[in-house]
Structures are given as structure tokens and as C-alpha cells.
Design an enzyme around this catalytic site. Structure first.
Site, PDB file in Angstrom:
ATOM      1  N   LYS A  38       0.835  -1.214   0.000  1.00  0.00           N
ATOM      2  CA  LYS A  38       0.000   0.000   0.000  1.00  0.00           C
ATOM      3  C   LYS A  38       0.868   1.262   0.000  1.00  0.00           C
ATOM      4  O   LYS A  38       0.620   2.200  -0.760  1.00  0.00           O
ATOM      5  CB  LYS A  38      -0.929  -0.041   1.221  1.00  0.00           C
ATOM      6  CG  LYS A  38      -1.894   1.131   1.328  1.00  0.00           C
ATOM      7  CD  LYS A  38      -3.090   0.784   2.193  1.00  0.00           C
ATOM      8  CE  LYS A  38      -2.804   0.828   3.677  1.00  0.00           C
ATOM      9  NZ  LYS A  38      -2.535   2.182   4.200  1.00  0.00           N
ATOM     10  N   SER A  39       1.877   1.287   0.859  1.00  0.00           N
ATOM     11  CA  SER A  39       2.726   2.479   0.950  1.00  0.00           C
ATOM     12  C   SER A  39       3.430   2.751  -0.381  1.00  0.00           C
ATOM     13  O   SER A  39       3.494   3.896  -0.852  1.00  0.00           O
ATOM     14  CB  SER A  39       3.797   2.284   2.029  1.00  0.00           C
ATOM     15  OG  SER A  39       3.202   2.192   3.291  1.00  0.00           O
ATOM     16  N   GLY A 111      -5.105   7.933   5.272  1.00  0.00           N
ATOM     17  CA  GLY A 111      -4.223   8.905   5.920  1.00  0.00           C
ATOM     18  C   GLY A 111      -2.996   9.187   5.066  1.00  0.00           C
ATOM     19  O   GLY A 111      -2.508  10.320   5.012  1.00  0.00           O
ATOM     20  N   SER A 184       6.949   8.827  12.290  1.00  0.00           N
ATOM     21  CA  SER A 184       5.842   8.645  11.347  1.00  0.00           C
ATOM     22  C   SER A 184       6.332   8.868   9.929  1.00  0.00           C
ATOM     23  O   SER A 184       6.828   9.938   9.581  1.00  0.00           O
ATOM     24  CB  SER A 184       4.723   9.646  11.664  1.00  0.00           C
ATOM     25  OG  SER A 184       3.898   9.818  10.527  1.00  0.00           O
ATOM     26  N   GLN A 186       4.460   9.056   7.395  1.00  0.00           N
ATOM     27  CA  GLN A 186       3.567   9.996   6.708  1.00  0.00           C
ATOM     28  C   GLN A 186       4.020  11.434   6.958  1.00  0.00           C
ATOM     29  O   GLN A 186       4.034  12.255   6.038  1.00  0.00           O
ATOM     30  CB  GLN A 186       2.124   9.786   7.174  1.00  0.00           C
ATOM     31  CG  GLN A 186       1.588   8.423   6.730  1.00  0.00           C
ATOM     32  CD  GLN A 186       0.169   8.157   7.174  1.00  0.00           C
ATOM     33  OE1 GLN A 186      -0.425   8.950   7.906  1.00  0.00           O
ATOM     34  NE2 GLN A 186      -0.382   7.028   6.751  1.00  0.00           N
ATOM     35  N   ASP A 334       1.616  -1.367  11.805  1.00  0.00           N
ATOM     36  CA  ASP A 334       0.316  -1.796  11.252  1.00  0.00           C
ATOM     37  C   ASP A 334      -0.003  -3.253  11.574  1.00  0.00           C
ATOM     38  O   ASP A 334      -1.109  -3.720  11.303  1.00  0.00           O
ATOM     39  CB  ASP A 334       0.318  -1.602   9.728  1.00  0.00           C
ATOM     40  CG  ASP A 334       0.326  -0.124   9.363  1.00  0.00           C
ATOM     41  OD1 ASP A 334      -0.083   0.701  10.200  1.00  0.00           O
ATOM     42  OD2 ASP A 334       0.745   0.209   8.238  1.00  0.00           O
ATOM     43  N   LYS A 361      -5.132   5.616  14.434  1.00  0.00           N
ATOM     44  CA  LYS A 361      -5.145   4.976  13.105  1.00  0.00           C
ATOM     45  C   LYS A 361      -6.587   4.989  12.585  1.00  0.00           C
ATOM     46  O   LYS A 361      -7.406   5.760  13.057  1.00  0.00           O
ATOM     47  CB  LYS A 361      -4.576   3.555  13.211  1.00  0.00           C
ATOM     48  CG  LYS A 361      -3.091   3.524  13.577  1.00  0.00           C
ATOM     49  CD  LYS A 361      -2.233   4.061  12.455  1.00  0.00           C
ATOM     50  CE  LYS A 361      -0.770   4.084  12.803  1.00  0.00           C
ATOM     51  NZ  LYS A 361       0.028   4.779  11.794  1.00  0.00           N
ATOM     52  N   ARG A 365      -7.091   1.417  17.557  1.00  0.00           N
ATOM     53  CA  ARG A 365      -6.826  -0.026  17.439  1.00  0.00           C
ATOM     54  C   ARG A 365      -6.554  -0.695  18.782  1.00  0.00           C
ATOM     55  O   ARG A 365      -6.746  -1.903  18.912  1.00  0.00           O
ATOM     56  CB  ARG A 365      -5.675  -0.278  16.458  1.00  0.00           C
ATOM     57  CG  ARG A 365      -6.105  -0.020  15.035  1.00  0.00           C
ATOM     58  CD  ARG A 365      -5.005  -0.247  14.009  1.00  0.00           C
ATOM     59  NE  ARG A 365      -5.549  -0.091  12.670  1.00  0.00           N
ATOM     60  CZ  ARG A 365      -4.826   0.080  11.570  1.00  0.00           C
ATOM     61  NH1 ARG A 365      -3.511   0.125  11.657  1.00  0.00           N
ATOM     62  NH2 ARG A 365      -5.415   0.206  10.394  1.00  0.00           N
ATOM     63  N   ARG A 407      -7.640  -3.413   8.998  1.00  0.00           N
ATOM     64  CA  ARG A 407      -6.731  -4.348   9.683  1.00  0.00           C
ATOM     65  C   ARG A 407      -7.431  -5.038  10.867  1.00  0.00           C
ATOM     66  O   ARG A 407      -7.080  -6.159  11.233  1.00  0.00           O
ATOM     67  CB  ARG A 407      -5.458  -3.628  10.114  1.00  0.00           C
ATOM     68  CG  ARG A 407      -4.722  -3.033   8.907  1.00  0.00           C
ATOM     69  CD  ARG A 407      -3.248  -2.875   9.111  1.00  0.00           C
ATOM     70  NE  ARG A 407      -2.711  -1.959   8.114  1.00  0.00           N
ATOM     71  CZ  ARG A 407      -2.375  -2.297   6.866  1.00  0.00           C
ATOM     72  NH1 ARG A 407      -2.552  -3.519   6.446  1.00  0.00           N
ATOM     73  NH2 ARG A 407      -1.879  -1.387   6.040  1.00  0.00           N
TER      74      ARG A 407
HETATM   75  C1  S3P Z   1       2.307   4.729   6.208  1.00  0.00           C
HETATM   76  C2  S3P Z   1       2.862   5.048   7.421  1.00  0.00           C
HETATM   77  C3  S3P Z   1       2.333   4.564   8.716  1.00  0.00           C
HETATM   78  C4  S3P Z   1       1.380   3.404   8.544  1.00  0.00           C
HETATM   79  C5  S3P Z   1       0.410   3.637   7.415  1.00  0.00           C
HETATM   80  C6  S3P Z   1       1.123   3.848   6.104  1.00  0.00           C
HETATM   81  C7  S3P Z   1       2.918   5.261   4.982  1.00  0.00           C
HETATM   82  O1  S3P Z   1       1.649   5.611   9.361  1.00  0.00           O
HETATM   83  O2  S3P Z   1       0.674   3.171   9.744  1.00  0.00           O
HETATM   84  O3  S3P Z   1      -0.468   2.525   7.274  1.00  0.00           O
HETATM   85  O4  S3P Z   1       2.622   4.752   3.883  1.00  0.00           O
HETATM   86  O5  S3P Z   1       3.724   6.191   5.078  1.00  0.00           O
HETATM   87  P1  S3P Z   1       2.402   6.747  10.227  1.00  0.00           P
HETATM   88  O6  S3P Z   1       3.266   7.503   9.318  1.00  0.00           O
HETATM   89  O7  S3P Z   1       1.305   7.583  10.768  1.00  0.00           O
HETATM   90  O8  S3P Z   1       3.171   6.034  11.271  1.00  0.00           O
END
Ligand code: S3P
Length: 447
Positions: A38-39, A111, A184, A186, A334, A361, A365, A407
Site C-alpha cells: 500500500k505504501s 491517511g 511517522s 507519513q 500496522d 489509526k 486499534r 486491519r
Molecule cells: C504509512 C505510514 C504509517 C502506517 C500507514 C502507512 C505510509 O503511518 O501506519 O499505514 O505509507 O507512510 P504513520 O506515518 O502515521 O506512522
């Protein structure tokens, strides 16, 4: 042959998944290919959209989340072909060239879409973008990206001190060195993406290393990226030029995690999961399960577009409890819901701490796993920043709810495989966010 009964019922937009395993004499067997990471899928669409020239993506995740990303970038002028696993083509429009969209950008449940996209939008001077998402995303904290982007010079308006819907007016950004209070990816990626257009070096330092897919892919697209693993810092030099690339997306280890735990807890199981991304910033699940005495082996290690990949074999074994904390947490963030399921079948008491991030999240969770797994008879207690789970209490089928969190839906389905009687999972359609074929795959490996 003894098989588990797995039935999916549709009620309007909601699905209910009923799982009734036989009492004994069955196991999980076979070979599985999990959907694309996904990322990496999000990043390939985004970088493709803002690069110059064509990006070709193979193995993209066709889940709801990357669809949200594709939808948003199409609305700003990027040409993205129909999404399919074999081949997606993105005609990039070059850095700083996104069009002001005529409507609100909808990040859905994602997110990653919202936070990474905000970094890109912020670097478009004098253009106004409005961004929203579903009820879950509108309750998740955005101040963590708003603050650094404002420091770089963007103007951002939010609801209730940092919640979407948001409005962003881009600007000519100034580079910063941002010390993030949370590990993080993100947040880190948002700032690095904003830094692509700022003149000079933009750096993010985090308290622990989060996943590094952005750094790897930015480099592959031609940006100058520096990484200092010792200080958990990543930098990008702006202004950058990105050039479209061929991206091969490996299978998602976060989706493989469900089968890793299922194979470890169901007696007699032996599963091979092919083509899984094993980037060291994501393999905390393997370290945790090995610590718990799981029988896991990596086969045929190789590389795809700068990302390590392997096939992973899991066989049933007797698990023992462990403690998960500290720098390990961002490497398995995750996978904690499904690790809680593994802990319910491990001898002793497993402690998970330093994981307060799980409260923000797609659902809370920690609270949701404690209540839903608790309903099935697990000895699970919520801690302020984690969970305490004592294994060895037999689980019984119950009515449980995903709280629309993908999840959670899939973790409860794995727990149901070892519960006596029928477990009914409400709002199971959430799985399609990251794993559209989860139920048919479950039916196949249980059959
Ligand atoms: C992700 C980072 C993670 C993860 C999310 C995907 C990403 O979140 O939990 O499912 O693709 O950069 P955080 O950056 O909030 O830790």
C-alpha cells in the site's frame, strides 16, 4: 477433507463475514500472493503524477486507498490510466504543475493520501486546495503535518485545531530541519515532498526510524536524498527534478502478516507467501514472530525497484509470549492488531507498549482490539500505550465489529480460525481498503 465454513453476506454497503472452523483435523496450506504494498503503491502514483514523463507501475494495490490517491491526482491534471495489477501508466505533469482542482479532494479512508498529498499541495504557490476524507479520516490528527508545512510557509486552515476538511494555500516554501516528535513515515514523507520545491536542504529527524519507501523512491526518480540512519534523519535537496520510472510494487508485508499469524497458530499449517516486500523498516513482524518462536523462513531474496523482496514460508509452531516496545514499534506499527491475535495463542503474557499511535489509526486499534478480542474470550487488557495479552485462554466465536478498520476486520478473521463455533464479523467490507481479495484467499487456503 475437513474445511472451515467461511460465508460472506452483503447488506447494502455492509458485509458480514461468518467463520466457523471445524473442531480439529484441518490446517492452512498452499501458496499465496498478497496484493501490492500500500505504501509503495501510493508513492508510485504520487511521484508518477509530479514527475516529468511516463511512469509505468506493475503490481499496484487495487485497494480503496490507492484508488483515492489516483482520484485526487487525476482531479489535478495528472493522467492516470485505469488501475489494474499488470500495468498502470501515469503521465506526469512535472513538479509544481498541479492544477487547482474545481472540487474538494477526497482522500477517502486514507491517511497516507491526505498527509503525503498535503506536502505536495503546499508547494504550489497561490493555488487553493481543499481536502477531506471519510468520517474516520476526518477524526485523525493533521496538526502533525500542518505545523511543519506552516513553518515552511504554506497557509493551512483546518477544522477543530487540526482536523479535515482542510484548505491549503500553497507558497514558495523555505527549507526547514524538522524534529518530529513522532516516528511517522507519513509526516516525514509529507515534509520531504514539500522540500522538493524548496530551495536548499529540507531535513526531517525522527525519534525512531519509520518506513523509508519515500526516500528510496525519490532517489529512484532522480531526487538528491540523504539518509543518516544513526540519527534517524532524511533530507532532500530542492529544487529537484523527478523523471518518470518503471516501478515494480512488491507484495505488502502488512497483508502477508495475516497469513504469517494464521500459519503460526493453526496446527499443521504450512503456507508459502510469494513476492513479499521485506524492507528492513517493515520487517518488525518477522522479528516479533521469530521472538515468539514462530517457524518462519525467507526464501529467494531479491530486489525490485530498490526494495528488498523474498518469499516467506510459515509453519505452525508453539508460540511463546514476548515484549514489543521501543524502536521496534514503528517497524511493525500496522501489524500490532494481528500480533495481538498471535499473543492470544502464545504461552505467557505478551506486553505491547510505546504504541499510543495506534489510537489515531483508522480506528483506536488498542481499544477496538481489546474489546473485540475480549468478546471472543481472550485475556486482553488495554494499556495507555499498548496491550497486555495472556495467551492460552480458549476463544469462542462471537459477534464482533471491524469499526470500519481494514486491519481489525482481517485480524478478527484470523482469530476466528482458532475460535470454537461461529464468529460473525460485521462491517467486514473494510478489508477492501488494503486487501480486496482477502475473503476468497481465506476460503482457498482453508479449503
Ligand atoms: C504509512 C505510514 C504509517 C502506517 C500507514 C502507512 C505510509 O503511518 O501506519 O499505514 O505509507 O507512510 P504513520 O506515518 O502515521 O506512522
Amino acid at each position: 477433507m475437513v474445511v472451515a465454513t467461511i460465508a460472506l453476506q452483503t447488506h447494502d454497503t455492509h458485509h458480514t463475514l461468518a467463520i466457523a472452523p471445524p473442531a480439529a483435523g484441518w490446517s492452512l496450506q498452499g501458496t499465496i500472493r498478497v496484493p501490492g504494498d500500500k505504501s509503495i503503491s501510493h508513492r508510485s502514483l504520487m511521484l508518477g503524477a509530479i514527475a516529468q514523463g511516463k511512469t509505468q507501475i506493475q503490481g499496484l494495490l487495487l485497494g480503496e486507498d490507492p484508488r483515492s490517491t489516483a482520484h485526487c491526482f487525476r482531479a489535478m491534471g495528472a493522467q492516470i490510466s485505469d488501475l489494474n495489477v499488470d500495468h498502470v501508466e501515469v503521465e506526469g505533469i512535472g513538479l509544481g504543475n498541479l492544477r487547482e482542482p474545481s472540487d474538494v479532494l477526497d482522500a477517502g479512508n486514507s491517511g497516507t493520501t491526505m498527509r503525503l498529498m498535503l506536502g505536495i499541495l503546499a508547494s504550489h504557490p497561490d493555488r487553493l486546495f481543499t481536502v477531506t476524507g471519510d468520517a474516520s479520516l476526518r477524526s485523525r490528527p493533521m496538526a502533525r503535518v500542518i505545523q511543519p508545512l506552516e513553518q515552511m510557509g504554506a497557509q493551512i486552515w483546518s477544522r477543530g485545531g487540526g482536523l479535515a476538511p482542510l484548505a491549503v494555500r500553497g507558497a514558495k516554501l523555505t527549507p526547514i530541519h524538522y524534529h518530529s516528535p513522532i516516528a511517522s513515515a507519513q509526516v516525514k514523507s509529507c515534509i520531504l515532498l514539500a522540500g522538493l520545491m524548496a530551495e536548499g536542504m529540507t531535513t526531517v529527524t525522527e525519534p525512531a526510524l519509520s518506513r523509508d519507501h519515500s526516500e528510496r523512491m525519490l532517489r529512484a526518480f532522480g531526487a538528491t536524498v540523504q539518509v543518516d540512519a544513526e540519527t534517524c534523519s532524511a533530507s532532500v535537496m530542492g529544487p529537484a527534478t523527478l523523471t518518470g520510472q518503471q516501478v515494480v510494487v512488491p507484495g505488502d508485508i502488512s497483508s502477508a502478516a495475516f497469513w504469517l499469524v494464521a500459519g503460526a497458530i493453526v496446527p499443521g499449517s504450512d503456507i508459502l507467501i510469494e513476492n513479499v516486500g521485506v524492507n528492513p523498516t517493515r520487517t518488525g513482524i518477522l522479528d516479533a514472530l521469530k521472538q515468539m518462536n514462530a517457524d518462519i523462513t525467507l526464501e529467494h531474496p531479491r530486489t525490485a525497484t530498490g526494495e528488498p523482496v523474498a518469499d516467506i514460508r510459515v509453519r505452525h509452531s508453539r508460540l511463546k509470549a514476548c515484549t514489543l516496545e521501543g524502536d521496534l514499534i514503528p517497524r511493525l506499527i500496522d501489524e500490532i492488531p494481528v500480533l495481538a491475535v498471535a499473543a492470544a495463542f502464545a504461552e505467557g503474557t505478551t506486553i505491547i507498549r510505546d504504541a499510543a499511535e495506534l489510537r489515531v489509526k483508522e480506528s483506536d486499534r488498542l481499544a477496538v482490539m481489546a474489546t473485540q478480542l475480549g468478546k471472543m474470550g481472550a485475556a486482553i487488557t488495554e494499556l495507555p500505550d499498548g496491550l497486555e495479552i495472556t495467551g492460552g485462554h480458549a476463544l469462542t466465536g462471537a459477534e464482533v465489529d471491524s469499526f470500519t478498520d481494514h486491519r481489525i476486520a482481517m485480524s478478527l478473521a484470523i482469530a476466528a480460525l482458532m475460535a470454537q463455533g461461529t464468529t460473525t464479523i460485521h462491517r467486514a467490507e473494510a478489508a477492501a481498503i488494503s486487501y480486496p481479495d482477502f475473503t476468497p484467499t481465506l476460503q482457498r487456503v482453508c479449503g
